[in-house]
Design an enzyme around this catalytic site. Structure first.
Site, PDB file in Angstrom:
ATOM      1  N   GLU A  67       0.748  -1.042  -0.001  1.00  0.00           N
ATOM      2  CA  GLU A  67      -0.213   0.053  -0.015  1.00  0.00           C
ATOM      3  C   GLU A  67       0.898   1.211  -0.151  1.00  0.00           C
ATOM      4  O   GLU A  67       0.641   2.307  -0.709  1.00  0.00           O
ATOM      5  CB  GLU A  67      -1.043  -0.066   1.112  1.00  0.00           C
ATOM      6  CG  GLU A  67      -2.304  -0.961   1.011  1.00  0.00           C
ATOM      7  CD  GLU A  67      -1.703  -2.487   1.521  1.00  0.00           C
ATOM      8  OE1 GLU A  67      -0.835  -2.527   2.080  1.00  0.00           O
ATOM      9  OE2 GLU A  67      -2.885  -3.027   1.714  1.00  0.00           O
ATOM     10  N   HIS A 127     -10.141  -4.769  10.821  1.00  0.00           N
ATOM     11  CA  HIS A 127     -10.696  -4.546   9.325  1.00  0.00           C
ATOM     12  C   HIS A 127     -12.198  -3.774   9.738  1.00  0.00           C
ATOM     13  O   HIS A 127     -13.155  -3.842   8.778  1.00  0.00           O
ATOM     14  CB  HIS A 127     -11.063  -5.918   8.866  1.00  0.00           C
ATOM     15  CG  HIS A 127      -9.935  -6.437   8.318  1.00  0.00           C
ATOM     16  ND1 HIS A 127      -9.022  -7.153   9.156  1.00  0.00           N
ATOM     17  CD2 HIS A 127      -9.390  -6.736   6.978  1.00  0.00           C
ATOM     18  CE1 HIS A 127      -8.005  -7.690   8.601  1.00  0.00           C
ATOM     19  NE2 HIS A 127      -8.132  -7.497   7.231  1.00  0.00           N
TER      20      HIS A 127
END
Lengths: 330, 327
Positions: free
Chosen positions: B62, B131
């Site tokens: 990322e 998450h």
């Protein structure tokens, strides 16, 4: 890749071109010295990182780049701005936080940009310019341009994980990026050998990226390597790494007295490996240029610099209304 | 005006596809966006249509691909970067904040960064603490970023198209529980929803319930329950978190004299707290009760179904509280 015979490469440069190279390197050197003075006088604030000693890296790189190529670097970015074609006036006005500065006084020492000249900063997060520069190379591939992005970082930044992430993608996607590692021996106060395992020019090997280490204090050696690398990058659609073996004369920033190294060490580089002395000697000894002519160039550089300092310190501070502009596009 | 009905998930896909067809500078990049059609299938069929140049699978990296996309945006491309989950943007937020958001200012205005960062945000259900976080307030805190969080398929399409056409870096927060929601929307290729405008989802007179993203669904349910007790609630969907539509919020509160905010995010230093502060400083004289902010409980998100339910805003609790506000 085999290096071209350096004597033959040298002969490709006319005396006139070499005088221009000398003038450029003098501009970097004199502005750096002046910046240190102005910092000590309190005219410049914040963090301030100088380029004294590393001039051949920039001069050699730019001598072999083409129009349309992009350049991006760290916070040690003042000389890069000049190399890209920015005037001393705009750099010094930025350093003094004036409205006439290249970033209108909002960026300061670490943040100078001139996108119209292919100059993309000027980044203060160590190593962040590497994925950004890789993205600029991605742009050139996307647009089908025959241009590269020269992405410079130091031995300190070389250990940032994002550099490996960027190299992985640069190799996978065949991006036209030249990674220039300016190994000036110290990352802030830490010697590179204390924190860098292995060789920096081999850091791309795991991704299949070739690299080499050259004497960054010698204009011709740098220029020859960059010329070859640029051709290789565009012909093979591959990234490339050049590690420049260089040295900074000043501390990491103006607040660093550089006690982690001896005066003798610095003096030895200044006497034996100074990039300006090398090009000066070449001009006088090999090209028969009169020393008086080179002295005159120095005088002109200094006169221009003085004019630029006057321009900067006499420029207005940014208007208070500027505080809230340039945050969002219109 | 001709319209069609599709899901939030496909509306996102349609928005991206239409903009990629319209502008050669637009491309989509992220983990699993191409051959896999997106982890949440938000890019279904796009790679097949547009190929490797415009729909790009990245390594799981990322920080690197976000920086790369930002660099390409500074040069003039218009990337859409998908984060599989906004929690993963923590790896990349240096480039979102220090590179994308600040460079325009640092450069005295000469470097723009037209880029959209999008993906699933907040609690999708049973995926635990790493998450499930709602990042609206984190990114809304940063000058130089726009933050959008659509609560239905119509707005998802219109706002994503607007975000792609915008020259600013945009944070686009989606919600997994909304991906299957179906709505009607225009077929017009230039259909966009203006960034920075809230929507009145339901008109009411007794209390303003303000929310964004999936919490708008919670707000609608609260309003429906209140009707049984004869309480008329107005539901305001912020749609854009930054810039905030202050006028829409204040106009509603001045009408109803009471305000409630619902968010999944933790309360402290959150969007809800900022909106409460806004109301209390700019509409204080109109208030008949203190502004109430209902938030996620101040705990990492638990996995167990019952605990997760308890960690998120509860319809019953909100209804009971509003009843005490409207006497």
């Amino acid at each position: 890749m085999n290096a071209q015979n350096i004597e033959q490469f040298k002969s490709e440069y006319s005396t006139e071109q070499l005088i221009e190279v000398y003038r450029q390197m003098l501009r970097f050197r004199r502005m750096s010295e002046k910046t240190a003075q102005m910092y000590q006088q309190g005219l410049i604030g914040g963090f301030c990182h100088l380029y004294t000693g590393q001039e051949a890296v920039l001069a050699g790189t730019f001598a072999e780049c083409e129009k349309g190529d992009d350049h991006i670097t760290s916070y040690r970015c003042h000389a890069h701005a000049l190399a890209c074609g920015v005037d001393e006036k705009e750099v010094l006005a930025e350093l003094t936080g004036r409205a006439t500065g290249i970033s209108k006084g909002k960026g300061g020492s670490m943040h100078m940009f001139a996108p119209d000249k292919g100059y993309w900063g000027g980044h203060g997060i160590v190593g962040a310019q590497v994925p950004l520069g890789t993205g600029m190379a991605f742009y050139h591939k996307y647009m089908g341009n025959q241009n590269i992005c020269v992405t410079s970082y130091g031995d300190g930044a070389a250990n940032q994980g994002q550099i490996f992430e960027a190299m992985n993608m640069a190799s996978l996607w065949g991006l036209p990026v030249l990674y220039v590692v300016e190994n000036n021996v110290y990352g802030m106060g830490t010697a590179a050998k204390r924190v860098c395992a292995g060789e920096l020019h081999q850091r791309g090997a795991a991704f299949g990226i070739e690299g080499e280490k050259v004497d960054g204090q010698d204009f011709f050696t740098v220029a020859e390597a960059v010329k070859r690398a640029r051709k290789y990058i565009l012909e093979n659609k591959r990234p490339y790494i050049i590690e420049m073996d260089t040295y900074r004369y000043r501390g990491h920033s103006m607040s660093d007295p550089a006690k982690y190294r001896s005066k003798e060490e610095v003096q030895a580089v200044k006497e034996n490996r100074d990039p300006l002395i090398r090009i000066y000697d070449c001009l006088v000894d090999e090209r028969g240029v009169k020393e008086s002519e080179l002295k005159e160039i120095d005088n002109i550089v200094k006169a221009n610099l003085k004019e630029s300092v006057d321009f900067a310190v006499n420029s207005p501070l940014p208007d208070a209304a500027e505080l809230m502009t340039d945050i969002m596009p219109k | 005006m001709t319209t069609y009905t599709t899901t939030y998930r496909n509306a996102l896909r349609d928005a991206m596809s239409e903009e990629i067809r319209r502008d050669e500078k637009v491309y989509l990049m992220g983990e699993e966006v191409a051959e896999y059609n997106g982890a949440y299938k938000c890019s279904q069929g796009m790679w097949e249509e547009f190929g490797d140049k415009r729909v790009i699978d990245t390594p799981i990296t990322e920080y690197g691909f976000t920086g790369l996309a930002v660099g390409s945006a500074m040069k003039g491309l218009r990337p859409i970067v998908e984060f599989m989950s906004w929690d993963f943007s923590m790896q990349a937020c240096d480039h979102i904040i220090n590179s994308a958001a600040k460079t325009k200012y640092m450069s005295g205005g000469v470097v723009d960064c037209p880029i959209v960062f999008r993906g699933q945000n907040a609690a999708s259900g049973r995926v635990a603490a790493q998450h499930s976080q709602d990042f609206a307030g984190w990114y809304a805190n940063i000058p130089g970023l726009k933050v959008i969080a659509p609560a239905n398929a119509h707005d998802a399409k219109g706002l994503l198209k607007a975000a792609i056409r915008d020259d600013a870096p945009v944070i686009f927060l989606e919600h997994e529980k909304l991906y299957g929601m179906e709505n009607e929307m225009p077929t017009d290729l230039d259909f966009t929803v203006e960034i920075g405008k809230a929507a009145t989802v339901k008109e009411g007179t007794d209390v303003s319930i303000i929310a964004y993203s999936y919490s708008v669904e919670t707000a609608k349910e609260v309003a429906k329950n209140l009707e049984k007790d004869g309480i008329s609630a107005e539901v305001i969907d912020l749609r854009t978190i930054s810039p905030l539509d202050e006028t829409a919020i204040l106009d509603s509160v001045k009408k109803t004299s009471r305000a409630v905010f619902i968010q999944e995010a933790w309360a402290y230093a959150s969007v809800g707290d900022s909106v409460a502060s806004l109301i209390q400083s700019k509409a204080f004289d109109h208030l008949d009760a203190p502004v109430e902010v209902f938030s996620g409980e101040r705990t990492p998100m638990p996995y167990a179904a019952n605990l997760e339910e308890l960690a998120l805003p509860q319809v019953d609790k909100i209804v009971e509280k509003i009843k005490t506000m409207v006497k």
